[in-house]
Every structure is written in C-alpha cells, then in structure tokens.
Design an enzyme around this catalytic site. Sequence first.
Site, PDB file in Angstrom:
ATOM      1  N   GLU A   8       0.813  -1.221   0.000  1.00  0.00           N
ATOM      2  CA  GLU A   8       0.000   0.000   0.000  1.00  0.00           C
ATOM      3  C   GLU A   8       0.839   1.260   0.000  1.00  0.00           C
ATOM      4  OE1 GLU A   8      -3.721   1.911   2.542  1.00  0.00           O
ATOM      5  OE2 GLU A   8      -3.493  -0.241   2.321  1.00  0.00           O
ATOM      6  N   ASP A 104      -2.850  -2.952   3.259  1.00  0.00           N
ATOM      7  CA  ASP A 104      -3.243  -3.078   4.663  1.00  0.00           C
ATOM      8  C   ASP A 104      -4.321  -4.141   4.846  1.00  0.00           C
ATOM      9  OD1 ASP A 104      -1.473  -1.091   5.172  1.00  0.00           O
ATOM     10  OD2 ASP A 104      -2.960   0.472   5.561  1.00  0.00           O
ATOM     11  N   TYR A 309       3.845   3.064  12.106  1.00  0.00           N
ATOM     12  CA  TYR A 309       2.740   3.567  11.282  1.00  0.00           C
ATOM     13  C   TYR A 309       1.727   4.340  12.130  1.00  0.00           C
ATOM     14  CZ  TYR A 309      -1.014   3.454   7.816  1.00  0.00           C
ATOM     15  OH  TYR A 309      -2.005   3.791   6.929  1.00  0.00           O
TER      16      TYR A 309
END
Length: 721
Positions: A8, A104, A309
Amino acid sequence: MKSLVLAEKPSVARDIARVLGCRKNISGAIEGDRYVVTWALGHLVTLADPEGYDKKYKEWNLDVLPMIPKKWELVVIGQTSKQYHHVKAQLFRKDISEIIIATDAGREGELVARWILDKSGCRKPIKRLWISSVTDKAIREGFSHLKDGRNYNPLYHAALGRAKADWLVGINATRALTCKYNAQLSCGRVQTPTLAIIAAREEQIRSFKPEDYYGLTCLAGGVKWTWRHKKSGSTRSFQKDFITSLRQDLQGKSLTVTDVQKSAKKTYAPGLYDLTELQRDANQKFGYSAKETLNIMQRLYENHKVLTYPRTDSRYIGTDVVPTIKERLKACNQGPYKAYIPALLRSEIRPNRSFVDDKKVSDHHAIIPTEEAAIFSNMTNEERRIYDLVVRRFLSVLYPPFEYEQTSLKADLGGELFAAEGQTVLSKGWKTVYEDADAAEKEPKALPALKKGSVLAPDQITLTSGKTTPPARFTEATLLSAMENPLQYMESKDSKERKALTETGGLGTVATRADIIEKLFHSFLIEKKGQEILLTSKGKQLLSLVPEDLKKPELTARWEMELSDIAKGKSQEEPFIRDIESYTQELIQEIRTAEGQFRHDNLTNTKCPRCGKRMLAVNGKNSRLLVCQDRECGYRETIARLSNARCPNCHKKMELLKKGGQETFVCSCGYKEKLDAFKKRREKEGAGVSKKDVRRYLNNQKEESVGNTFAQALSGIKLDK
C-alpha cells in the site's frame, strides 16, 4: 515465473522487498529472483466525478439531481498517476504469473489493491498477504501462509459498497443544498453528524442554568476535613440557609475520629498510543490540531523512521513485536531517556495483557518507537514533542505500576459527617518516566497519623461556595473523543446499531477524523476561540436545512451493520446499493421541496476587487478572512492571522493584521506594533539575530489555508437564479 507483490505504501514495500531478498531498483518497484515488489501511494484509483458520467453534470443544476450512475467508472488520480502506470507495467509483465495483494489488512486496504487491478484490467490469479505488523518475522510467516485472494471478495464488495454509498449521498446532497440555497453548503455521512454533535453541546450550554452550592470545611489535627451528607455522600448543598445554620451549630464543638481506613493500591500506566489518543494528548498539551499531529507523525514515520505507522486504531502490540522491544529501547537510549532505559535493558522484559494482545491488534499495532535511533538535531521542536510523547508512553508500560497507600478518614462533628483522604507513595513505578516532563500528576498529599477515637479541636469552620458549570465547549481533543464514541448522541436505543457503531470506531476512522474536522473549519461551519470550537451562523443554518437523517450517527451505524454482513458473505453489495439509490432519491426530493432559507448575516461593506459584490467576513481556523459572496468569483483574502509572536506586555499570541500595504501586530490587551518595528526589536533582543533569521521566523508563522477541495469544485459553476 515471478510473483508481483502489491503493497500500500513505499515504506512497507521496502520492508517486504528486504525480507524477500529483492534488491534491484526498477521504475516504481524492487525486483528479486522470485518476487517483484511494487506499491501504491494510498489510493491510486477512485470513483469518477459526476462529469465523468455525463457532461450535463459539469454544471451544478438541481433539476438533474439525483445523479445515479448506471455503470460505475474508475479513474486514475492525477497526482499519483505516474506510480499507477509503473504498477500497471509490472502487472502485465509476461514473467509475472500471479499477484500477491499486500496492502493493509482491512476493508480500505483491500479496496486500494482491487481498484488498481480492476482499472488496469488485470485478471491474473491473486493471493492475499494478511498480516497485522510489518516485522521481518510477521512478513516471513505471512508469506508462508498466503491466502487465496478470492476468499476476500466479500470484503472488497463491502469496501466498494461503502465508497459508492458515500458518493451517492454526499455528492448529491451537497449539490442539492448548494443549488437550492445558492450558498456553499456541503454535507456528508460523517461531517454532518459531527457538526450536529457540536450543535448539541452548544444547546446544552445555552440552556444550562447555573446554581449556587455551599459546603463546609475545617482544619483539625493538621488535616483539612470536608463536610459530607450522611445519605448521599455529597459535599455540596444547594440550601444556603441550611449550611449557614449548620455552621453556627457546629462552632466550638470537638471533632472525633470515627474511622481510619488504609489500603494498598496501584495504578498501571495508560495504554500505548493509537492515533486518536495521540491527537488528543497533543491538542491538550501543545494545542496542536488533529491534522497537525497527523502530519508531524507522518514525518516521524516516513522521513525520520523513528516511529511506527501512525494511522492505527489499536493501543496494543502483538506477541511478534515483543522480541524487538529491547532493540527499540536501545534506539531510544539517548538524551533525557537515558535516565530510564538502562534499568529496563538490564532486566527481563515481561509483557502483559495491558499492552500485548494479538486479538486487539487491528490492521496495525499501537504507535511505538522503531529500532532506528532518532537524530534530535534533525528534528523540529514539534517533532521532538510528539516523539517524546510516544517514547515516554512506550517506556511507561514497561515500568511497574505506581503504588500508594490510600488513607480515608471519617469523623463526627456535632452529629455531622466530615471526611478526609490522603495518599502515601510506596513506589513511583511508571510515573518516574514523567518526572522531568511535567506530565505527572501533583505529588499526592499524605495525612498525619491519626487513630480512631482521637478527639480534636477544629479551627474556624469555613463556609465554601461555588456555582455549577455548564458542559465545556469542545476542543479538538474532546471532539475526537465524541467522534470515536458518539453513543450518547444517538437517539436510537437499538442495541445492534449501538454495537455496530462501537465496533467500527464511531464516526469516521483514525485516518479521516482529522480531515473531517479541517473540512468543517475550511467550510466555515465551525470556528475557534482560543482552543474552544464554536458553531458559526453558517453551521447553524446548514443544520436547519439538512435532512434530519443525515445529522444522526444512526445512519453510519445502519450502514456499518449492512457492510459487516456483506464482508462476512451474509449479504450482497447490489441490494445495499439499490437501497442507497432509493434513499438518495428521497433525500434530494426532501431538499427540493423544503421551505427553508439561507441568509448571509456576515456581509461587510467591503467590495470585492474582482467582481464588485459585497464580501463576507469569516473566521478561519487561525485567521480572519474576507470571502466574496459570489461563488463563481471565488475571491478571498486574509486580513488577519494568529501568529506565534508574543506580546511583550502580556505574552499572549498576537494577531498580524493586514491593512493596505501595512502589517501590524495587535494583541487582545491593546498592544500594537508595526511589523517593521517588530523586526527591529527582534534583532535587538536577539543580540546578533540576523534579518534572515527574523524573516525565517515570520515565514514559519501559521498561514491559514484557504484552498480546499470543495471550494475548487465549486469554482466556475453556474446556477439558475
């Protein structure tokens, strides 16, 4: 033959490529002997705008609504089209036999990949990498247990249904309101209920009636005793005559200790950060907006690579991350953290379920430091602050609990109950981590040793008083909390709807809430006064014009229930979209036949220099602007903005006011200073600060962003008068 891995984002692609032994950099990808790893940049493809279906939709016209596409079209997003074409080139390589989706692990991640495959027309077999973290171990295990991509078709259809439904309702309702009332009015499934939540709080404040309350305190034996009602335990009474009479009756009487209770207690560190919790703390401690915090986090993640993240809604890490904890601690072992980390490195890391739980890790685990050491000299002050919050929270969960002895005293004074409480610290535990950061609570006060039956002579008995206060206005921190858990704003008592809204994280997602709040500011539906968020006249009027159903969190709850069934394979996308199409037609008809009016009550006498019409005075998030009332003209100018420059008298932030060719700093205390004078004073005070430094300082002041997607979309439209 090789497998193409589609990640992604570039950072995840690099991690996967390293683990798979791919080292050759090619255009938009990394190649190895068995795998080629490429990446998206979030969404590379999206649903087409209305004019992509029919040219008649280019002009905003109420008569052609609702717009319901017969066949949905996908378009490549212009800003990232280069990467899309790189990915497409890899998809159609003759030596690529299969696609491994590594976006994801969630609904939106599935949509990112499937839209790319659909738009490109790629029909090669697909497999799915489903992992919740991107550690080397997790990647290796994920690739050894790849899933059949077809198993995730229901998840894709749920994601597609959500995207189509938001398009149908949001775009159609926004165009209908704008055309009907000839004003820039936007609405949506998330932003409108959020606006309604702010309005509900405003109504609570407006209708609140303060009441006076009273109480009694006295000092005896070195302890401050507080009167309590025997039955309710309340320390307040709304009857002044009663408290005044009681005070007179108790004067001169002795106080007898009737109960002494001591108990050992402990509190554990707050959980690790998810994005929303971090945004709340950054707003409360530093005044950063949700969007600012997300942008800072993104830099710490992508550029500095020192935090994990950011767009996560989990406050836990998985068991696969536990073996990496000591490496992360070593990376953090510098600067102020050297006082706390060596002790952790010398001892065994003992994870517990308060922060390690595989079942509570969603698409991504909590925000924690990476194994990369931070270079503080390369960080801005804002980045240091956010990094500090995350590191201290990470350290605190590894420390033992804060332990203390709670002492509760009760006494009799003239037949009335008086009480006191105190704490004695036994072990500071995790609070040690916050001692030099001013983040710990005030040191608890210990009580002197008193025994049951002790008789004390109280000093003067004091009457205390106060007023009840209304609920506080929302700040960005508290608004984020309300969006995350909007149950109290739901009228429906349906347990399934309430459960659905709780399980899906409320209104919006961790990744979109900051943008929703920013959109409300830039649409001038809300404004800021200090840290408080207030509804504007435009926002109030919009809520009176929007169909009732769009203002309720229940709409999101109902959608999420149906989307959940689609994702589980219990239901289909097509019936859901047919229902949404019918719902959209009802919405447009309700707006079309409504009798409301929109009135600009912020018109000024200042003429627009472009078209000559009177301009509107609006408050942006950090500035005051003049905006042309004619949307086709679109002219706007900033007349004042809140700067970071401090008043030399009261030290509050000053506004930088623009008038003609002059710029002047103005403070709420009355202090004024022209920009030229400010520069000279800064040079003098800076003792060697150059003009370049002053210019850099001024350039760093927050400039209100006046460009927004909605405004751009409205530019050039023509409405029937």
